[in-house]
Write a protein that holds these residues in place. Structure first.
Motif, PDB file in Angstrom:
ATOM      1  N   PHE A  44     -21.124  18.647  27.270  1.00 47.79           N
ATOM      2  CA  PHE A  44     -21.556  18.870  28.506  1.00 47.79           C
ATOM      3  C   PHE A  44     -23.292  18.376  28.336  1.00 47.79           C
ATOM      4  O   PHE A  44     -23.953  18.996  27.375  1.00 47.79           O
ATOM      5  CB  PHE A  44     -22.175  20.653  28.594  1.00 47.79           C
ATOM      6  CG  PHE A  44     -20.205  21.336  28.714  1.00 47.79           C
ATOM      7  CD1 PHE A  44     -20.216  21.818  30.015  1.00 47.79           C
ATOM      8  CD2 PHE A  44     -19.890  21.632  27.549  1.00 47.79           C
ATOM      9  CE1 PHE A  44     -19.220  22.547  30.190  1.00 47.79           C
ATOM     10  CE2 PHE A  44     -18.167  22.457  27.751  1.00 47.79           C
ATOM     11  CZ  PHE A  44     -18.143  22.736  28.989  1.00 47.79           C
ATOM     12  N   THR A  45     -23.903  18.575  28.780  1.00 45.60           N
ATOM     13  CA  THR A  45     -25.187  17.648  29.712  1.00 45.60           C
ATOM     14  C   THR A  45     -25.886  17.987  30.571  1.00 45.60           C
ATOM     15  O   THR A  45     -24.804  17.453  31.255  1.00 45.60           O
ATOM     16  CB  THR A  45     -25.408  16.036  28.844  1.00 45.60           C
ATOM     17  OG1 THR A  45     -26.881  16.177  29.439  1.00 45.60           O
ATOM     18  CG2 THR A  45     -24.264  15.465  29.337  1.00 45.60           C
ATOM     19  N   GLN A  73     -17.759   8.825  27.764  1.00 52.38           N
ATOM     20  CA  GLN A  73     -19.054   8.187  28.341  1.00 52.38           C
ATOM     21  C   GLN A  73     -19.936   9.145  28.943  1.00 52.38           C
ATOM     22  O   GLN A  73     -19.016   9.986  30.028  1.00 52.38           O
ATOM     23  CB  GLN A  73     -18.907   6.821  28.855  1.00 52.38           C
ATOM     24  CG  GLN A  73     -18.185   5.766  28.636  1.00 52.38           C
ATOM     25  CD  GLN A  73     -19.098   5.168  27.198  1.00 52.38           C
ATOM     26  OE1 GLN A  73     -20.461   5.486  27.305  1.00 52.38           O
ATOM     27  NE2 GLN A  73     -18.908   4.258  26.537  1.00 52.38           N
ATOM     28  N   ILE A  74     -21.134   9.439  28.525  1.00 49.55           N
ATOM     29  CA  ILE A  74     -21.297  10.655  29.053  1.00 49.55           C
ATOM     30  C   ILE A  74     -23.339  10.392  29.728  1.00 49.55           C
ATOM     31  O   ILE A  74     -23.675   8.985  28.275  1.00 49.55           O
ATOM     32  CB  ILE A  74     -22.164  11.794  28.269  1.00 49.55           C
ATOM     33  CG1 ILE A  74     -22.437  11.680  26.850  1.00 49.55           C
ATOM     34  CG2 ILE A  74     -20.807  13.137  28.568  1.00 49.55           C
ATOM     35  CD1 ILE A  74     -22.843  12.753  26.483  1.00 49.55           C
ATOM     36  N   LYS A  75     -24.413  10.533  30.209  1.00 46.00           N
ATOM     37  CA  LYS A  75     -25.800  10.116  30.261  1.00 46.00           C
ATOM     38  C   LYS A  75     -26.402  11.398  29.716  1.00 46.00           C
ATOM     39  O   LYS A  75     -25.955  12.705  30.439  1.00 46.00           O
ATOM     40  CB  LYS A  75     -25.578  10.205  31.459  1.00 46.00           C
ATOM     41  CG  LYS A  75     -25.138   8.772  32.392  1.00 46.00           C
ATOM     42  CD  LYS A  75     -25.872   7.725  33.513  1.00 46.00           C
ATOM     43  CE  LYS A  75     -25.049   6.994  33.413  1.00 46.00           C
ATOM     44  NZ  LYS A  75     -25.266   6.041  35.181  1.00 46.00           N
ATOM     45  N   ALA A  76     -27.684  11.098  28.895  1.00 43.58           N
ATOM     46  CA  ALA A  76     -27.988  12.546  28.535  1.00 43.58           C
ATOM     47  C   ALA A  76     -29.922  12.108  28.130  1.00 43.58           C
ATOM     48  O   ALA A  76     -30.071  11.143  28.530  1.00 43.58           O
ATOM     49  CB  ALA A  76     -27.760  13.086  27.263  1.00 43.58           C
ATOM     50  N   ALA A  77     -30.609  13.508  29.539  1.00 50.94           N
ATOM     51  CA  ALA A  77     -31.941  13.088  29.721  1.00 50.94           C
ATOM     52  C   ALA A  77     -32.500  12.831  27.906  1.00 50.94           C
ATOM     53  O   ALA A  77     -32.012  13.585  27.256  1.00 50.94           O
ATOM     54  CB  ALA A  77     -31.871  14.116  30.525  1.00 50.94           C
ATOM     55  N   SER A  78     -33.868  12.489  27.956  1.00 53.81           N
ATOM     56  CA  SER A  78     -34.660  12.025  26.272  1.00 53.81           C
ATOM     57  C   SER A  78     -34.931  13.252  25.710  1.00 53.81           C
ATOM     58  O   SER A  78     -35.113  14.029  27.236  1.00 53.81           O
ATOM     59  CB  SER A  78     -35.314  11.263  25.967  1.00 53.81           C
ATOM     60  OG  SER A  78     -36.479  10.595  25.611  1.00 53.81           O
ATOM     61  N   VAL A 156     -17.535   9.307  21.915  1.00 56.74           N
ATOM     62  CA  VAL A 156     -18.702   9.452  23.375  1.00 56.74           C
ATOM     63  C   VAL A 156     -19.442   8.692  22.874  1.00 56.74           C
ATOM     64  O   VAL A 156     -19.974   8.724  21.732  1.00 56.74           O
ATOM     65  CB  VAL A 156     -18.584  11.126  23.641  1.00 56.74           C
ATOM     66  CG1 VAL A 156     -19.717  11.245  23.165  1.00 56.74           C
ATOM     67  CG2 VAL A 156     -18.752  10.834  25.167  1.00 56.74           C
ATOM     68  N   GLY A 157     -19.884   7.770  23.432  1.00 59.46           N
ATOM     69  CA  GLY A 157     -21.227   7.015  23.921  1.00 59.46           C
ATOM     70  C   GLY A 157     -21.864   7.701  24.874  1.00 59.46           C
ATOM     71  O   GLY A 157     -21.679   8.378  25.808  1.00 59.46           O
ATOM     72  N   VAL A 158     -23.489   7.894  24.306  1.00 59.31           N
ATOM     73  CA  VAL A 158     -24.208   8.219  25.163  1.00 59.31           C
ATOM     74  C   VAL A 158     -24.761   7.171  25.496  1.00 59.31           C
ATOM     75  O   VAL A 158     -25.850   6.635  25.053  1.00 59.31           O
ATOM     76  CB  VAL A 158     -25.034   9.650  23.950  1.00 59.31           C
ATOM     77  CG1 VAL A 158     -25.743  10.236  24.520  1.00 59.31           C
ATOM     78  CG2 VAL A 158     -23.998  10.951  23.622  1.00 59.31           C
ATOM     79  N   GLN A 159     -25.347   7.635  26.458  1.00 61.09           N
ATOM     80  CA  GLN A 159     -26.452   6.587  27.117  1.00 61.09           C
ATOM     81  C   GLN A 159     -27.764   7.323  28.207  1.00 61.09           C
ATOM     82  O   GLN A 159     -28.084   8.764  28.625  1.00 61.09           O
ATOM     83  CB  GLN A 159     -26.117   5.866  28.861  1.00 61.09           C
ATOM     84  CG  GLN A 159     -26.856   4.966  29.743  1.00 61.09           C
ATOM     85  CD  GLN A 159     -27.149   4.240  28.949  1.00 61.09           C
ATOM     86  OE1 GLN A 159     -26.096   3.630  27.888  1.00 61.09           O
ATOM     87  NE2 GLN A 159     -28.846   3.783  28.421  1.00 61.09           N
ATOM     88  N   LEU A 160     -28.884   6.989  26.721  1.00 64.14           N
ATOM     89  CA  LEU A 160     -30.370   7.776  27.136  1.00 64.14           C
ATOM     90  C   LEU A 160     -30.815   7.307  28.897  1.00 64.14           C
ATOM     91  O   LEU A 160     -30.671   6.716  29.353  1.00 64.14           O
ATOM     92  CB  LEU A 160     -31.033   7.965  26.189  1.00 64.14           C
ATOM     93  CG  LEU A 160     -31.000   7.775  25.215  1.00 64.14           C
ATOM     94  CD1 LEU A 160     -31.819   7.001  23.646  1.00 64.14           C
ATOM     95  CD2 LEU A 160     -30.326   9.262  25.028  1.00 64.14           C
ATOM     96  N   THR A 161     -31.006   8.977  29.281  1.00 65.82           N
ATOM     97  CA  THR A 161     -31.569   7.948  31.076  1.00 65.82           C
ATOM     98  C   THR A 161     -32.982   9.112  30.694  1.00 65.82           C
ATOM     99  O   THR A 161     -33.131  10.193  30.067  1.00 65.82           O
ATOM    100  CB  THR A 161     -30.929   9.423  31.417  1.00 65.82           C
ATOM    101  OG1 THR A 161     -30.786  10.943  31.776  1.00 65.82           O
ATOM    102  CG2 THR A 161     -29.538   8.489  32.061  1.00 65.82           C
TER     103      THR A 161
END
Length: 162
Positions: A44-45, A73-78, A156-161
């Motif tokens: 969860f992000t 794959q997820i996106k997570a805020a810095s 899981v790959g985490v893409q920083l946003t």
């Protein structure tokens, strides 16, 4: 005595038939256990979630590559946090989360405090710190402390946003 000698050769045949039958039942049970669906781990992000499928058990032993189709794959805020939720069986057996970057040949552990976990037992969730970076990506790997056909590793790959 004649009847005893007649029965004697047949007794091993019955024993072999019973052993063969038991072997077939055991094989069927083992094959059925291998075909049970693997549990998923949920990340969860923000207000989004991602269910992640388990990698093949052989990835824990290093005898096979991970299946890219099962890498979540997820996106997570810095600077935010990621909540990892695991099934009860994994929580009871123990688990750990490793955060790392990879160049395809070498994995490097993240040094961000709280990005990885220490071994967890008896709890089904953990909050992880997302690194303070505006771009980039990294991986989270959830691993069962007691690997088996049902409890292995999740990636899981985490893409920083921003």
């Amino acid at each position: 005595m004649t009847s005893w000698t007649r029965l004697r050769p047949r007794t091993p045949r019955l024993g072999r038939a019973a052993a063969a039958g038991a072997g077939l039942v055991t094989t069927a049970v083992l094959l059925t256990a291998c075909n049970k669906p693997q549990p998923t781990v949920t990340m969860f992000t923000g207000n989004k979630s991602q269910a992640v499928s388990a990698q093949p058990p052989c990835t824990v032993l290093g005898s096979c590559q991970s299946e890219s189709s099962k890498v979540g794959q997820i996106k997570a805020a810095s600077g935010s946090q990621i909540l990892v939720d695991v099934p009860k069986a994994l929580a009871d057996g123990g688990w750990i989360v490793a955060a790392f970057t990879s160049d395809g040949t070498k994995n490097t552990a993240l040094t961000t405090p709280g990005a990885s976990s220490s071994p967890i037992r008896g709890h089904h969730t953990v909050r992880l710190q997302v690194p303070d970076a505006t771009t980039g990506s990294y991986y989270l790997q959830v691993t069962a402390l007691k690997p088996s056909n049902q409890l292995t590793t999740w990636l899981v790959g985490v893409q920083l946003t921003q």
